[in-house]
Motif scaffolding. Structure first.
Motif, short mmCIF file in Angstrom:
data_model
loop_
_atom_site.label_atom_id
_atom_site.label_comp_id
_atom_site.label_asym_id
_atom_site.label_seq_id
_atom_site.Cartn_x
_atom_site.Cartn_y
_atom_site.Cartn_z
N LEU A 50 0.83 -1.21 0.00
CA LEU A 50 0.00 0.00 0.00
C LEU A 50 0.86 1.26 0.00
CD1 LEU A 50 -3.03 0.69 0.06
CD2 LEU A 50 -2.80 0.96 2.55
N ALA A 51 1.92 1.27 0.80
CA ALA A 51 2.80 2.44 0.87
C ALA A 51 3.49 2.68 -0.46
CB ALA A 51 3.83 2.25 1.99
N ARG B 94 0.97 4.23 -2.83
CA ARG B 94 0.73 5.63 -2.49
C ARG B 94 1.90 6.50 -2.90
NH1 ARG B 94 -3.41 7.92 -2.61
NH2 ARG B 94 -4.51 7.08 -0.80
N GLY C 1 0.57 9.09 -5.48
CA GLY C 1 0.23 10.28 -4.71
C GLY C 1 -1.27 10.38 -4.50
N ALA C 2 -1.82 11.58 -4.77
CA ALA C 2 -3.25 11.82 -4.59
C ALA C 2 -4.03 11.62 -5.88
CB ALA C 2 -3.47 13.22 -4.05
N GLU D 285 -7.56 7.37 -5.60
CA GLU D 285 -8.06 6.96 -4.28
C GLU D 285 -7.76 5.49 -4.08
OE1 GLU D 285 -9.11 8.95 -2.13
OE2 GLU D 285 -10.11 10.65 -3.09
N LEU D 286 -7.45 5.12 -2.84
CA LEU D 286 -7.12 3.73 -2.52
C LEU D 286 -8.07 3.19 -1.47
CD1 LEU D 286 -3.21 3.93 -2.34
CD2 LEU D 286 -4.63 3.22 -4.28
N LEU E 179 -1.95 6.48 5.56
CA LEU E 179 -1.80 6.35 4.12
C LEU E 179 -2.99 6.91 3.33
CD1 LEU E 179 -0.20 2.80 4.16
CD2 LEU E 179 0.91 4.89 3.37
N VAL F 68 -6.33 6.19 3.19
CA VAL F 68 -7.20 5.23 2.52
C VAL F 68 -8.63 5.75 2.47
CG1 VAL F 68 -8.23 2.93 2.82
CG2 VAL F 68 -5.76 3.23 2.96
N TYR F 69 -9.31 5.52 1.35
CA TYR F 69 -10.67 6.04 1.13
C TYR F 69 -11.69 5.29 1.95
CZ TYR F 69 -14.43 8.29 -1.47
OH TYR F 69 -15.53 9.03 -1.82
#
Length: 379
Positions: A166-167, A170, A174-175, A178-179, A212, A214-215
């Motif tokens: 996950l890191a 990300r 970046g942005a 959405e994750l 991180l 997360v959405y």
């Protein structure tokens, strides 16, 4: 003479998978992809199509539909709810009945259920535990395809392994993407006896996911742990998602009234059908929550949930709809093999629904003949 239901036909199919599909939620790699196709015929020559669970034993209950008005959808949904209590999940029948009703009325299902929108934005839903570098490429592919969001599955040998994936994603995107994270603690395959996470374990994971950005955090607890979910919701800033295999209306009332979830995910081919979920979707969104069904199956289920969601609450109420895609093991061609053409998204990740009557399903009869089987199992 009045139009009536004349016949119900159920066929099973298996697509061989080489290489196998190592689903992250299944300890046994899948060597076949099963599909059950339900066809409902009326006396005017229309045929409604549905798919989902295997429907074993439904032949015992077909007599409750033969000779009935195909447009009496409320009655049919109530009968199917009774059948589910006594047997397995019969909701592919409900989907077929809604497809049939749309064909009789000359309208697409998205209009029949509410007509809010004919399109719904999707998120890419991965399904395989890949190494870090390959998962980063999955994220790149999702961005390039126009998806606004990606769901990553946890469940590797250690939480550190999951967080490293996950890191890295990300750090790469970046942005721009959405994750979501699916913890897969809500249910198990029949042979998997591992205990679900405790509240404290879920909280530990939530703290890492908050950092991180997360959405949503999906199914961090067992589906029936109402107290745990309510406590988790009070102690994390994350959206909490669940309910994909929750079955009964009273269970959803509990989840709503106890403040368990931000995101409700029932799948109409598994829970309550289109007839049961169309009103729930509106109630969920009216309560300030998100309604976005689970869709992990073939393209018929994707289409059914897209019509349901677009027609009742649209992207404003759903935010995103799940779009399973994780090639090469889970390509569009594999996922949607019962259809003449896969269900695709546009350059911005939207499924655009047509004005074709019903669900707009076109079956690939040649492939269905070649894959016909006596059973619908993954091996």
């Amino acid at each position: 003479m009045p139009n009536t239901i004349t016949k119900i036909e159920i066929t099973h199919h298996q697509l061989p998978l080489d290489p196998p599909f190592p689903a992250s939620w299944d300890t046994q790699p899948r060597t076949k992809f099963p599909a059950t196709i339900v066809r409902v015929y009326d006396s005017a020559g229309n045929v409604g199509i549905g798919s989902g669970d295997a429907m074993y034993g439904f032949g015992d209950y077909q007599r409750y539909f033969i000779g009935e008005d195909p447009l009496d959808l409320k009655r049919h949904n109530a009968v199917l709810s009774n059948i589910e209590f006594h047997a397995g999940r019969p909701w592919p029948m409900d989907v077929a009945l809604w497809d049939l009703a749309g064909k009789i009325r000359g309208e697409p299902v998205w209009k029949v259920v509410g007509g809010v929108s004919n399109r719904i934005r999707t998120y890419a839903s991965s399904g395989v535990h890949r190494p870090v570098t390959e998962m980063v490429q999955v994220a790149r592919n999702a961005l390039e395809a126009g998806f606004p969001a990606l769901k990553v599955r946890f469940g590797r040998p250690s939480l550190d392994d999951d967080l490293a994936v996950l890191a890295a994603i990300r750090a790469e995107v970046g942005a721009r993407l959405e994750l979501m994270v699916d913890c897969n603690q809500g249910w198990r395959m029949p042979w998997d006896t591992a205990a679900p996470w405790t509240l404290e374990r879920a909280l530990d994971v939530a703290r890492e996911l908050e950092v991180l950005g997360v959405y949503w955090m999906e199914e961090p607890l067992h589906r029936g742990d109402y107290e745990g979910y309510a406590a988790l919701k009070k102690r994390t800033s994350l959206r909490v998602a669940g309910g994909e295999m929750t079955r009964e209306p009273y269970e959803f009332r509990e989840l709503l009234s106890r403040g368990c979830l931000d995101v409700f995910q029932p799948d109409c081919v598994c829970s309550m059908g289109i007839g049961g979920l169309k009103d729930l979707a509106v109630r969920v969104v009216d309560a300030g929550k998100i309604f976005t069904p689970h869709t992990w199956g073939n393209g018929i289920g994707v289409l059914a949930n897209a019509h349901l969601t677009a027609g009742t609450v649209g992207t404003a109420g759903a935010h995103f709809l799940e779009y399973p895609l994780d090639g090469p093991e889970w390509s569009l061609e594999r996922r949607d093999y019962p259809l003449l053409a896969p269900v695709r998204v546009d350059a911005e990740g939207y499924i655009n629904l047509s004005d074709a009557p019903g669900l707009g399903i076109e079956l690939n009869e040649d492939v269905l003949r070649r894959t016909q089987s006596r059973v619908a199992t993954f091996a």
